[in-house]
Design a protein around this motif. Structure first.
Motif, PDB file in Angstrom:
ATOM      1  N   GLU A   1      67.220  94.828  59.022  1.00 55.73           N
ATOM      2  CA  GLU A   1      66.930  93.851  60.073  1.00 55.73           C
ATOM      3  C   GLU A   1      68.013  92.777  60.086  1.00 55.73           C
ATOM      4  O   GLU A   1      68.356  92.225  59.052  1.00 55.73           O
ATOM      5  N   ALA A   2      68.563  92.520  61.275  1.00 57.22           N
ATOM      6  CA  ALA A   2      69.629  91.537  61.397  1.00 57.22           C
ATOM      7  C   ALA A   2      69.098  90.142  61.129  1.00 57.22           C
ATOM      8  O   ALA A   2      67.963  89.814  61.453  1.00 57.22           O
ATOM      9  N   ALA A   3      69.934  89.310  60.512  1.00 58.22           N
ATOM     10  CA  ALA A   3      69.537  87.949  60.179  1.00 58.22           C
ATOM     11  C   ALA A   3      70.357  86.969  60.993  1.00 58.22           C
ATOM     12  O   ALA A   3      71.587  86.938  60.899  1.00 58.22           O
ATOM     13  N   VAL A   4      69.671  86.185  61.799  1.00 54.47           N
ATOM     14  CA  VAL A   4      70.304  85.148  62.611  1.00 54.47           C
ATOM     15  C   VAL A   4      69.552  83.854  62.347  1.00 54.47           C
ATOM     16  O   VAL A   4      68.332  83.807  62.476  1.00 54.47           O
ATOM     17  N   THR A   5      70.289  82.833  61.943  1.00 51.70           N
ATOM     18  CA  THR A   5      69.659  81.540  61.679  1.00 51.70           C
ATOM     19  C   THR A   5      70.214  80.490  62.622  1.00 51.70           C
ATOM     20  O   THR A   5      71.362  80.594  63.074  1.00 51.70           O
ATOM     21  N   GLN A   6      69.381  79.504  62.912  1.00 49.27           N
ATOM     22  CA  GLN A   6      69.769  78.425  63.815  1.00 49.27           C
ATOM     23  C   GLN A   6      69.415  77.091  63.181  1.00 49.27           C
ATOM     24  O   GLN A   6      68.410  76.967  62.476  1.00 49.27           O
ATOM     25  N   SER A   7      70.221  76.091  63.473  1.00 50.57           N
ATOM     26  CA  SER A   7      69.899  74.742  63.039  1.00 50.57           C
ATOM     27  C   SER A   7      70.433  73.736  64.046  1.00 50.57           C
ATOM     28  O   SER A   7      71.443  73.989  64.706  1.00 50.57           O
ATOM     29  N   PRO A   8      69.748  72.595  64.239  1.00 54.50           N
ATOM     30  CA  PRO A   8      68.432  72.334  63.670  1.00 54.50           C
ATOM     31  C   PRO A   8      67.362  73.142  64.394  1.00 54.50           C
ATOM     32  O   PRO A   8      67.642  73.779  65.400  1.00 54.50           O
ATOM     33  N   ARG A   9      66.137  73.125  63.911  1.00 53.26           N
ATOM     34  CA  ARG A   9      65.050  73.816  64.600  1.00 53.26           C
ATOM     35  C   ARG A   9      64.468  72.944  65.710  1.00 53.26           C
ATOM     36  O   ARG A   9      63.986  73.433  66.715  1.00 53.26           O
ATOM     37  N   ASN A  10      64.556  71.650  65.521  1.00 51.20           N
ATOM     38  CA  ASN A  10      64.104  70.701  66.532  1.00 51.20           C
ATOM     39  C   ASN A  10      65.097  69.552  66.619  1.00 51.20           C
ATOM     40  O   ASN A  10      65.635  69.121  65.591  1.00 51.20           O
ATOM     41  N   LYS A  11      65.325  69.072  67.837  1.00 52.85           N
ATOM     42  CA  LYS A  11      66.274  67.970  68.019  1.00 52.85           C
ATOM     43  C   LYS A  11      65.819  67.127  69.190  1.00 52.85           C
ATOM     44  O   LYS A  11      65.465  67.657  70.254  1.00 52.85           O
ATOM     45  N   VAL A  12      65.823  65.823  68.995  1.00 62.16           N
ATOM     46  CA  VAL A  12      65.537  64.886  70.077  1.00 62.16           C
ATOM     47  C   VAL A  12      66.755  63.991  70.242  1.00 62.16           C
ATOM     48  O   VAL A  12      67.269  63.467  69.254  1.00 62.16           O
ATOM     49  N   THR A  13      67.199  63.826  71.463  1.00 63.38           N
ATOM     50  CA  THR A  13      68.328  62.962  71.737  1.00 63.38           C
ATOM     51  C   THR A  13      68.061  62.194  73.030  1.00 63.38           C
ATOM     52  O   THR A  13      67.031  62.407  73.672  1.00 63.38           O
ATOM     53  N   VAL A  14      68.946  61.304  73.374  1.00 60.64           N
ATOM     54  CA  VAL A  14      68.781  60.526  74.594  1.00 60.64           C
ATOM     55  C   VAL A  14      69.790  60.994  75.637  1.00 60.64           C
ATOM     56  O   VAL A  14      70.800  61.623  75.311  1.00 60.64           O
ATOM     57  N   THR A  15      69.524  60.657  76.864  1.00 56.16           N
ATOM     58  CA  THR A  15      70.446  60.993  77.949  1.00 56.16           C
ATOM     59  C   THR A  15      71.835  60.440  77.641  1.00 56.16           C
ATOM     60  O   THR A  15      71.975  59.271  77.265  1.00 56.16           O
ATOM     61  N   GLY A  16      72.835  61.295  77.793  1.00 56.50           N
ATOM     62  CA  GLY A  16      74.195  60.904  77.484  1.00 56.50           C
ATOM     63  C   GLY A  16      74.597  61.170  76.048  1.00 56.50           C
ATOM     64  O   GLY A  16      75.770  60.997  75.678  1.00 56.50           O
ATOM     65  N   GLY A  17      73.660  61.594  75.250  1.00 58.87           N
ATOM     66  CA  GLY A  17      73.938  61.860  73.848  1.00 58.87           C
ATOM     67  C   GLY A  17      74.773  63.111  73.637  1.00 58.87           C
ATOM     68  O   GLY A  17      74.927  63.951  74.536  1.00 58.87           O
ATOM     69  N   ASN A  18      75.277  63.245  72.445  1.00 61.38           N
ATOM     70  CA  ASN A  18      76.145  64.358  72.047  1.00 61.38           C
ATOM     71  C   ASN A  18      75.378  65.231  71.044  1.00 61.38           C
ATOM     72  O   ASN A  18      74.923  64.729  70.021  1.00 61.38           O
ATOM     73  N   VAL A  19      75.230  66.510  71.372  1.00 55.30           N
ATOM     74  CA  VAL A  19      74.422  67.402  70.537  1.00 55.30           C
ATOM     75  C   VAL A  19      75.207  68.667  70.227  1.00 55.30           C
ATOM     76  O   VAL A  19      75.882  69.219  71.103  1.00 55.30           O
ATOM     77  N   THR A  20      75.097  69.127  68.990  1.00 51.37           N
ATOM     78  CA  THR A  20      75.662  70.419  68.604  1.00 51.37           C
ATOM     79  C   THR A  20      74.574  71.275  67.991  1.00 51.37           C
ATOM     80  O   THR A  20      73.908  70.856  67.045  1.00 51.37           O
ATOM     81  N   LEU A  21      74.390  72.454  68.544  1.00 43.99           N
ATOM     82  CA  LEU A  21      73.454  73.432  67.996  1.00 43.99           C
ATOM     83  C   LEU A  21      74.256  74.510  67.273  1.00 43.99           C
ATOM     84  O   LEU A  21      75.276  74.975  67.778  1.00 43.99           O
TER      85      LEU A  21
END
Lengths: 111, 110
Positions: free
Chosen positions: A1-21
């Motif tokens: 079974e292939a393993a794929v992980t993601q982080s973060p699992r939850n993220k809250v930011t504000v309008t105009g914010g900078n986010v990296t998944l």
């Protein structure tokens, strides 16, 4: 079974914010994908990649950048987040064009 | 229009009964994948078919590229089968993306 992980699992930011998944797969798959999923809709492709350094545009790319730094790692960047980008984001990988394996998802909320 | 039309959008079953989900395609597809989104939001791979049928426990899927449809049959439904089921099709156009249906919300009742 292939393993794929993601982080973060939850993220809250504000309008105009900078986010990296972040997404990592450890199965030596060549292809990686970023999707978003909104209530009442199926997943929609944002960007995908054939390999390190490669980037292809999907169906809903506006407002998103992506970068594939290594075979294992694929990042989705929101440089000026907007409330319309509140969604559930899935990363996936596949060895070749074919069966895709999905990560657990990242829930992003933009206030 | 949408290339993948999934039906029904919602389905309620009593434990022990069965039903079928269907995806119709407006164009020829190379393959189809079926997923279940569980209570934690994770997408669980159920089937990948390039043709024919596959069976796994109480689930069976069929894909007919020529007739442009795929089905997912659930028999002897259990409470833990509840969730959202998606089909996703791989076009024959050379593009390497999956096109998703809008999902079927399955509720299994005691």
């Amino acid at each position: 079974e292939a393993a794929v992980t993601q982080s973060p699992r939850n993220k809250v930011t504000v309008t105009g914010g900078n986010v990296t998944l972040s997404c990592r797969q450890t199965n030596s798959h060549n292809y990686m994908y970023w999707y978003r999923q909104d209530t009442g809709h199926g997943l929609r492709l944002i960007h995908y990649s054939y390999g390190a350094g490669n980037l292809q545009i999907g169906d809903v790319p506006d407002g998103y950048k992506a970068t594939r730094t290594t075979q294992e790692d694929f990042f989705l960047l929101l440089e000026l987040a907007s409330p319309s980008q509140t969604s559930l984001y899935f990363c996936a990988s596949s060895r070749d064009p074919g069966e895709q394996y999905f990560g657990p998802g990242t829930r992003l909320t933009v206030l | 229009g949408d290339q993948v039309e999934q039906s029904p959008s919602a389905l309620s079953l009593h434990e022990g009964t069965g039903s079928a989900l269907r995806c119709n395609f407006t164009t020829t597809m190379r393959a189809v994948q079926w997923f279940r989104k569980n209570s934690r939001g994770s997408l669980i791979n159920l089937f990948y078919l390039a043709s024919g049928t596959k069976e796994n426990g109480r689930l069976k899927s069929a894909f007919d590229s020529k007739e442009r449809y795929s089905t997912l049959h659930i028999r002897d439904a259990q409470l833990e089968d509840s969730g959202t089921y998606f089909c996703a099709a791989d076009p024959s156009s050379g593009s390497w993306q999956l096109i998703f249906g809008s999902g079927t919300q399955l509720t299994v009742m005691p």
